[in-house]
Design an enzyme around this catalytic site. Structure first.
Site: not given
Ligand SMILES: [Zn+2]
Length: 312
Positions: A130, A167, A169, A248
């Site tokens: 991120h 991931d 996200h 995740d």
């Molecule tokens: Zn994540």
């Protein structure tokens, strides 16, 4: 040739406070499970060096690198935590941890490209995907994978590298850094909508972004990967493969609502190992991103490593 395993004790010193899911115990859970399963004997363990400012500035603006280093150094000297965004907190150990995390990815890249290891996994924190060119966010400070990918391109002279991000996200930071850099093909899937709420519209033609609905499970995701990622990767023929390995999207992970299990991570990793064998002399550097249910994280990292190391 072996699978290198990079980590460092200083990666445990970064601590965002009681109850924060991105906690030092994540690395303990991974290390414990490797010992308990005997998988440790298949790996070659290395202490990560610290990334240099020059290495970091291949993915981030030099202004951001200098400013973040300065802020983290102040936090270190003051010994008092400071929030950089609502869920990203620096403490006295963050600077060292963040430099080790990015340094691991760079050193692993050097090892794999020099033929000292077939592939490598970096069990590091803080994660990186991120972190944008100019901003720390979402538990991330420096973008470990983007720093390593640029190191492979700019220092080792590779012409094409792939970044795979599984991931849960969206890897908005990596996209921000490498969108438009046609030497990189980034393939990802991510739950949508979910933090950071980006990715549905790719920022560049070198991105294969696959938003998936909450509660999607492994079989559907495998079909999507074969339909969306693999043809683009085969055409691109990367000379090296980087993985933003977040775990995740696991069914037991509460930070997302996808339904992957260990067998799915095994399948995805095998697809990438086969891809790398066809185009990239097997060269893979995988870096830990998310994964917050400690048991699911440890088991998923183990199957990922088992496939990387070629251990049945
Ligand atoms: Zn994540």
């Amino acid at each position: 040739m072996t699978t290198a395993f990079y980590s460092h004790a200083e990666c445990r010193l970064h601590d965002m406070g009681a109850g924060h899911p991105e906690c030092p115990q994540r690395l303990d859970a991974i290390a414990d499970h490797l010992l308990a399963t005997g998988l440790d004997v298949a790996l070659e363990f290395h202490d990560a060096p610290r990334a240099t400012l020059e290495q970091l500035a291949r993915a981030h603006s030099s202004g951001y690198v200098a400013e973040l280093q300065d802020v983290l150094e102040q936090v270190r000297l003051a010994g008092k935590p400071r929030s950089l965004d609502p869920d990203t907190v620096a403490n006295a150990g963050t600077l060292a941890a963040a430099l080790r995390a990015a340094g691991a990815a760079v050193a692993a890249t050097d090892d794999v490209l020099a033929g000292r290891a077939r592939n490598a996994f970096c069990a590091v924190r803080p994660p990186g995907h991120h972190a944008t060119r100019d901003e720390a966010m979402g538990f991330c400070f420096f973008n470990n994978v983007a720093v390593a990918a640029r190191h492979a391109l700019d220092v080792h002279g590779l012409q094409r590298v792939a970044i795979i991000d599984f991931d849960v996200h969206h890897g908005n930071g990596t996209e921000d850094i490498i969108a438009g850099d046609e030497r990189v093909l980034m393939c990802s899937f991510f739950q949508h909508p979910l933090y950071p709420y980006s990715g549905a519209v790719p920022k560049g033609t070198n991105m294969v972004n696959v938003p998936v609905a909450p509660y999607t499970r492994g079989p559907a995701l495998r079909e999507t990967i074969d339909a969306m990622w693999m043809p683009a990767l085969e055409r691109f023929a990367p000379q090296m493969v980087f993985i933003s390995a977040g775990f995740d999207a696991h069914r037991e992970d509460d930070l997302g609502q996808l339904g992957l299990v260990e067998a799915d991570y095994e399948w995805i990793t095998q697809r990438l190992v086969d891809l790398a064998a066809r185009h990239a002399q097997g060269r893979i550097v995988s870096c830990l991103e998310g994964g917050y249910n400690l048991g699911a994280l440890a088991r998923s990292v183990a199957v990922h490593l088992r496939v990387l190391a070629g251990v049945a």
